[in-house]
Write a protein that holds these residues in place. Structure first.
Motif, mmCIF file in Angstrom:
data_model
loop_
_atom_site.group_PDB
_atom_site.id
_atom_site.type_symbol
_atom_site.label_atom_id
_atom_site.label_comp_id
_atom_site.label_asym_id
_atom_site.label_seq_id
_atom_site.Cartn_x
_atom_site.Cartn_y
_atom_site.Cartn_z
ATOM 1 N N ARG A 60 32.615 43.197 35.824
ATOM 2 C CA ARG A 60 32.704 43.062 34.124
ATOM 3 C C ARG A 60 31.654 43.930 33.277
ATOM 4 O O ARG A 60 30.896 44.473 33.827
ATOM 5 N N HIS A 63 29.333 41.056 28.283
ATOM 6 C CA HIS A 63 30.391 40.229 27.369
ATOM 7 C C HIS A 63 29.572 40.023 26.089
ATOM 8 O O HIS A 63 28.433 39.749 26.088
ATOM 9 N N THR A 69 38.487 38.263 25.738
ATOM 10 C CA THR A 69 38.430 38.653 26.964
ATOM 11 C C THR A 69 39.546 38.847 27.738
ATOM 12 O O THR A 69 40.686 38.076 27.860
ATOM 13 N N ILE A 135 37.291 41.688 32.487
ATOM 14 C CA ILE A 135 36.920 41.361 33.633
ATOM 15 C C ILE A 135 37.951 42.080 34.745
ATOM 16 O O ILE A 135 39.142 42.100 34.540
ATOM 17 N N HIS A 156 35.949 29.988 40.841
ATOM 18 C CA HIS A 156 35.279 30.533 39.676
ATOM 19 C C HIS A 156 36.216 30.509 38.433
ATOM 20 O O HIS A 156 36.065 31.372 37.484
ATOM 21 N N ASP A 158 35.441 28.922 35.388
ATOM 22 C CA ASP A 158 34.634 29.283 34.384
ATOM 23 C C ASP A 158 34.363 30.701 33.959
ATOM 24 O O ASP A 158 34.674 31.250 33.065
ATOM 25 N N SER A 159 34.004 31.348 35.265
ATOM 26 C CA SER A 159 33.455 32.734 34.971
ATOM 27 C C SER A 159 34.581 33.759 34.653
ATOM 28 O O SER A 159 34.635 34.842 34.359
#
Ligand code: BES
Ligand code: MN
Length: 443
Positions: A60, A63, A69, A135, A156, A158-159
């Motif tokens: 990534r 951010h 995103t 990402i 994962h 959330d990320s």
């Protein structure tokens, strides 16, 4: 074309990252590590996530809140290179002939995912920043059904939260024709094993007395279709969504059809389900295919044997709203019903993936189409569905709740999965431009 871009693609293509082959496990891992190194070199933070299968690569940029995103998904694994004797140059020693790169993975998917990476790298080099939070999610098991990616998404979530996903692992209807794919078929796999006697038998002594498993298998497989190419399994078409009128009209006008399919495939003539055009059959109708069949004597000359077993590997291509499990069950019970008592039937379900469909005119769909127009100025966009499958795309929708934009650059004669897989240098360059336009339009 500046050479460094091609050199980088060639490095990527030299890894024999064949995910299905246990002997290539090391090469797959080396390829993933190479990718992480390059992504870091371009200024992204990149990590290698081991799984029980092949590693997942995530990278990534920095951010910023308030920015959209975008997740770009691709795969660094490839299909096996067989039949090796049919390659004009070695599958893992890339070469350019007449402006076309030849190597396993050149189209599917190393050339296309690297075009995205280079688009990002070049934007970062000239502008320091990207217009979006980005990402990269690049896996090593796409060609074997993305076995470990769903659990990874779940862990994962959330990320990996994002607004939209972009994937370039689909095709163009013809060279120079910008193509937006709004649907893919799903898939389900089933292996069929027919066994009979406890050991191979002398066919002179036992032929005509003990049922031959190879014959029984052939008869069973023949019950899957009628002579018109319809699948003859009860309930197979139950949930199939009919084609929309506008699709049939739009597809009939595309600069791609039977003539091109005949040329690319070399088949003596085309065959498929009655009542549909070839594009409709490939993109919007479900099928049953025998991917492989075997059993009995395969050596030189003759051997008078009655084999103790025979097998076939089947996959089904599914369309909205068919479900992989439901179809596997329907085909399994059909085969069980048809199987004579003189042989035994073993059915081994394999991987599956749901079909995908999205609205090409959604906000992000329109943004993707603007990006395509910028990369292919003055050309009309082809809105299509495709027959191949990327099972994880439906899982993205289920776990991350977002849609995927399919902006592929594979040509009909790219020979993906076959010998002499290829990708034009021009498409590689277009992919780099398309990535830059896409991130701007999606921002
Ligand atoms: N890039 C293809 C998917 C594809 C092919 C999309 C043709 C559109 C047109 C992908 O790498 C692939 O080959 N997927 C496999 C999935 C399977 C192994 C679960 C496929 O479709 O056979
Ligand atoms: Mn593939």
């Amino acid at each position: 074309m500046s050479d460094p871009r091609l050199d980088l693609l060639f490095e990527f293509l030299r890894f024999p990252s064949v995910s299905t082959d246990p002997a290539r496990r090391g090469a797959v891992a080396d390829c993933a590590e190479w990718l992480v190194g390059k992504l870091r070199g371009f200024g992204l933070s990149a990590e290698l996530h081991p799984t029980n299968g092949h590693p997942i690569v995530v990278a990534r940029n920095v951010h910023h809140t308030g920015r959209r995103t975008v997740l770009i998904y691709g795969h660094y694994d490839v299909q096996p290179e067989d039949p090796v004797a049919e390659w004009r140059s070695a599958p893992f020693e890339p070469v350019v002939r007449d402006g076309v790169i030849f190597a396993r993975g050149s189209t599917d998917n190393k050339g296309q995912i690297l075009a995205h990476i280079l688009g990002v790298a070049e934007t970062l080099r000239s502008h320091v920043d990207l217009p979006v939070n980005l990402i990269f999610l690049i896996e090593g098991e796409e060609e074997i059904g993305s076995k470990h990616l769903a659990a990874f998404l779940d862990q994962h979530r959330d990320s990996l939260r994002c607004d939209v996903i972009a994937v370039s692992d689909t095709g163009m209807v013809a060279s120079g024709v910008p193509t937006f794919t709004y649907g893919l078929r799903g898939i389900a796999a089933l292996e069929v094993r027919v066994t009979g006697p406890k050991t191979d038998l002398h066919s002179g002594i036992y032929g005509g007395v003990v049922m031959n498993p190879a014959t029984a298998l052939a008869r069973l497989l023949a019950t899957l279709h009628d002579a018109d190419g319809h699948v003859a399994v009860p309930g197979f078409y139950d949930n199939v969504q009919p084609l929309a009128g506008w699709e049939r009209e739009a597809w009939a006008r595309l600069p791609f059809g039977d003539a091109q399919i005949l040329e690319v495939t070399g088949a003596p003539e085309l065959f498929g389900e009655a009542g549909f055009t070839s594009l409709e059959r490939s993109w919007a109708r479900p099928t049953i295919e025998v991917n492989g069949i075997g059993g009995g004597f395969q050596g030189v000359g003759t051997k008078t044997v009655l084999p103790k077993e025979a097998f076939a590997k089947l996959t089904f291509r599914l369309v909205p709203n068919q479900q992989p499990n439901d179809i596997v069950e329907k085909v399994s019970s059909h085969l069980q019903t048809k199987c004579p008592a003189a042989v035994r039937l073993e059915l081994i379900p394999g991987h599956g993936g749901e079909p995908y469909a999205t609205d090409p005119h959604s906000r992000d769909g329109e943004a993707a189409q603007r990006a395509l127009r910028r990369a292919f100025p003055g050309r009309e966009i082809a809105l299509i569905r495709e027959g191949g499958s990327i099972p994880i795309i439906n899982t993205f929708k289920q776990i991350l709740g977002v849609d995927t934009l399919l902006l592929g650059l594979a040509l009909p004669n790219c020979a993906a999965h076959g010998p002499n897989e290829n990708f034009p240098v021009e498409n590689f360059e277009l992919g780099i431009q398309l990535n830059q336009a896409l991130l701007e339009e999606l921002s």
